[in-house]
Write a protein that holds these residues in place. Structure first.
Motif, PDB file in Angstrom:
ATOM      1  N   GLY A  70      -2.329  -0.396  -6.435  1.00  8.12           N
ATOM      2  CA  GLY A  70      -2.601   1.120  -6.513  1.00  8.12           C
ATOM      3  C   GLY A  70      -2.772   1.668  -4.897  1.00  8.12           C
ATOM      4  O   GLY A  70      -2.300   2.770  -4.598  1.00  8.12           O
ATOM      5  N   GLN A  71      -3.509   0.960  -4.079  1.00  5.72           N
ATOM      6  CA  GLN A  71      -3.537   1.350  -2.535  1.00  5.72           C
ATOM      7  C   GLN A  71      -2.292   1.386  -2.083  1.00  5.72           C
ATOM      8  O   GLN A  71      -1.707   2.549  -1.348  1.00  5.72           O
ATOM      9  N   LYS A 130       0.696   2.183  -3.642  1.00  3.22           N
ATOM     10  CA  LYS A 130       1.390   3.316  -4.158  1.00  3.22           C
ATOM     11  C   LYS A 130       0.730   4.771  -3.628  1.00  3.22           C
ATOM     12  O   LYS A 130       1.160   5.805  -3.413  1.00  3.22           O
ATOM     13  N   ALA A 131      -0.648   4.714  -3.347  1.00  8.45           N
ATOM     14  CA  ALA A 131      -1.101   5.731  -2.523  1.00  8.45           C
ATOM     15  C   ALA A 131      -1.063   6.089  -1.096  1.00  8.45           C
ATOM     16  O   ALA A 131      -1.171   6.958  -0.696  1.00  8.45           O
ATOM     17  N   GLY A 168      -6.630   5.304  -4.247  1.00  7.78           N
ATOM     18  CA  GLY A 168      -5.671   4.894  -5.642  1.00  7.78           C
ATOM     19  C   GLY A 168      -4.891   5.897  -6.148  1.00  7.78           C
ATOM     20  O   GLY A 168      -4.760   7.124  -5.599  1.00  7.78           O
ATOM     21  N   VAL A 169      -4.406   5.680  -7.223  1.00  4.21           N
ATOM     22  CA  VAL A 169      -3.510   6.419  -8.089  1.00  4.21           C
ATOM     23  C   VAL A 169      -3.966   6.715  -9.427  1.00  4.21           C
ATOM     24  O   VAL A 169      -4.602   5.764  -9.956  1.00  4.21           O
ATOM     25  N   GLU A 170      -3.630   7.988 -10.059  1.00  5.49           N
ATOM     26  CA  GLU A 170      -4.125   8.155 -11.473  1.00  5.49           C
ATOM     27  C   GLU A 170      -3.210   7.134 -12.515  1.00  5.49           C
ATOM     28  O   GLU A 170      -4.008   7.174 -13.607  1.00  5.49           O
TER      29      GLU A 170
END
Length: 462
Positions: free
Chosen positions: A146-147, A149-150, A243-245
């Motif tokens: 997540g991190q 990709k963000a 993060g990402v959704e």
């Protein structure tokens, strides 16, 4: 009102005792500590460490905290920043299987500096390192990839939180003060991954910045500065910001089995001086070379990779095939495969300005392509899979089923000692001094005083 994640983490950190740590945790902390010290020695004369020291006041900065590899002393934040930058500078430091996060380069500099300036014991040091590393490992599993990709470096943003908890534990703060420190650290966390574009140096400083951020956050918590208790799971909390959704959050990873199941006991220690996910591909290239594959005969090479590593280690293709800096080469699967074939190594000497310009290396790197493998287990497992086609049309293939140096195939203490001494020699440190320093570091985990180490570090001249 139920307890927040930060409150649960703070309670655990405040009540953890060094004497109660499992042997596997103490052993991982020891290995991490010694590895970090060796890496700081290797990097002590580099341009980036000199820049970090000078920016913070250098040899004239003052203070009582050790700068590893230098006789100078600095204030706690400055020493943590420089040591963290040095420890991570060559990307040779420990990592974690689940989502790559580098705990030692954050935990050791932060807790060491805090313990030195506050005259804490070696037991406090060990407890603080264990707490910081454990929280970082657990946070890495909440939203794997997540991190990244963000657009953030997990070590950078997660590290500030881990350092705040570890320093709070080492200083003996109560759970309310550690909770506030964590809340503050959420606003200090930072570190983007745009260094990937052209091999800039900013990734190198991320652990150091996280380490000093954690110290400052813990001290603010100690002084009663209120931080949000929902810093992790809140509507505008850490995982919302970093993060990402489209990846599910699993907060049970942070508190499930906390204090009983120590994830940091399985830290991975790198055999190669480059990005984590390049390592299995180096192993398969070396294995193929050992079977008799001649790199001069290769016409095509294909790495099967997980989708999650492509944007960091395989793209942009032009930069990865011909890295613009020696630092950029550390995050290039094509370069790492090529140098592994040609040198049968991927140590510090393979990532120099001269080596990245070698025609044979660049020629081979240009032949290395990638294909996304939908069955690749990343980030749950770090594997390597390489297929090469030779001039005679023959096809040779090799797989590495896991990260060497990790839980499934750990490096021995002897291998880590060899790495320590090689790093010390690279930094121009004598064998006698290095041996004394290695033994003194290890002795901390057998009850010796932290002051003994601080004095020894202070005797090494720049």
């Amino acid at each position: 009102m139920s307890d927040s994640i930060a409150e649960n983490i703070a309670r655990w950190a405040a009540t953890t005792k060094s004497a109660d740590l499992p042997d596997s945790v103490r052993d991982a902390a020891r290995r991490s500590f010694v590895d970090v010290v060796g890496l700081c020695l290797a990097a002590r004369d580099t341009d980036y460490v000199k820049a970090a020291m000078n920016a913070w006041g250098g040899n004239g900065g003052g203070g009582e905290c050790s700068v590893i590899g230098h006789g100078a002393k600095m204030d706690a934040a400055g020493a943590a920043f420089v040591n963290g930058t040095a420890a991570h500078g060559e990307d040779y430091d420990d990592t974690f299987e689940g989502t790559p996060v580098h705990t030692g380069a954050v935990a050791v500099p932060a807790v060491l500096a805090a313990c030195e300036v506050n005259h804490r014991s070696s037991d406090d040091l060990i407890k603080g390192i264990a707490v910081a590393a454990e929280l970082m490992c657990r946070m890495a599993l909440v939203q794997p990839t997540g991190q990244h990709k963000a657009g953030f470096h997990p070590t950078a943003v997660i590290g500030a939180m881990g350092a705040a908890a570890g320093v709070g534990a080492a200083l003996g703060l109560d759970e309310n003060k550690i909770k506030d420190g964590l809340g503050v650290a959420g606003s200090f966390a930072s570190g983007i991954i745009e260094y990937l574009a052209e091999g800039a140096w900013t990734k190198r400083l991320h652990p150091g910045w996280a380490a000093q951020s954690g110290i400052r956050a813990a001290l603010l918590g100690r002084e009663g500065f209120l931080g949000p208790r929902t810093v992790f799971e809140g509507t505008h909390g850490f995982f919302y910001a970093f993060g990402v959704e489209n990846i599910e959050l699993d907060y049970t990873k942070m508190t499930g089995g906390l204090g009983d199941n120590w994830l940091m006991s399985n830290l991975a220690f790198k055999p190669y001086a480059c990005g984590t996910m390049c390592q299995p591909y180096i192993d398969v290239a070396r294995k193929l070379a050992a079977t008799g594959v001649d790199p001069a005969e290769i016409v095509e090479a294909e790495c099967k990779v997980g989708e999650g590593i492509v944007h960091r280690l395989c793209e942009p293709a032009a930069e990865k095939a011909k890295p613009s800096t020696s630092y950029s080469a550390k995050f290039s699967v094509p370069y790492c495969v090529a140098v592994a074939f040609l040198d049968n190594a991927a140590g510090l000497l393979q990532f120099t300005d001269q080596r990245i310009q070698a025609p044979k290396v660049l020629n081979l790197a240009g032949k290395v392509k990638y294909q996304i493998d939908p069955d690749n287990e990343y980030p749950a497992n770090y594997t390597g899979h390489l297929r090469v086609v030779l001039k005679d049309g023959s096809i040779h293939e090799m797989k590495q089923p896991h990260l060497r140096g990790g839980a499934r195939e750990p490096l021995s203490d002897e291998e880590l000692s060899e790495k320590f001494h090689a790093n010390a020699a690279y930094g121009g440190v004598s064998r006698d001094y290095a041996s004394q320093l290695e033994n003194t570091c290890a002795d901390l985990f057998n009850g010796s005083e932290l002051q003994d180490l601080s004095k020894l570090i202070g005797t090494l001249e720049p």
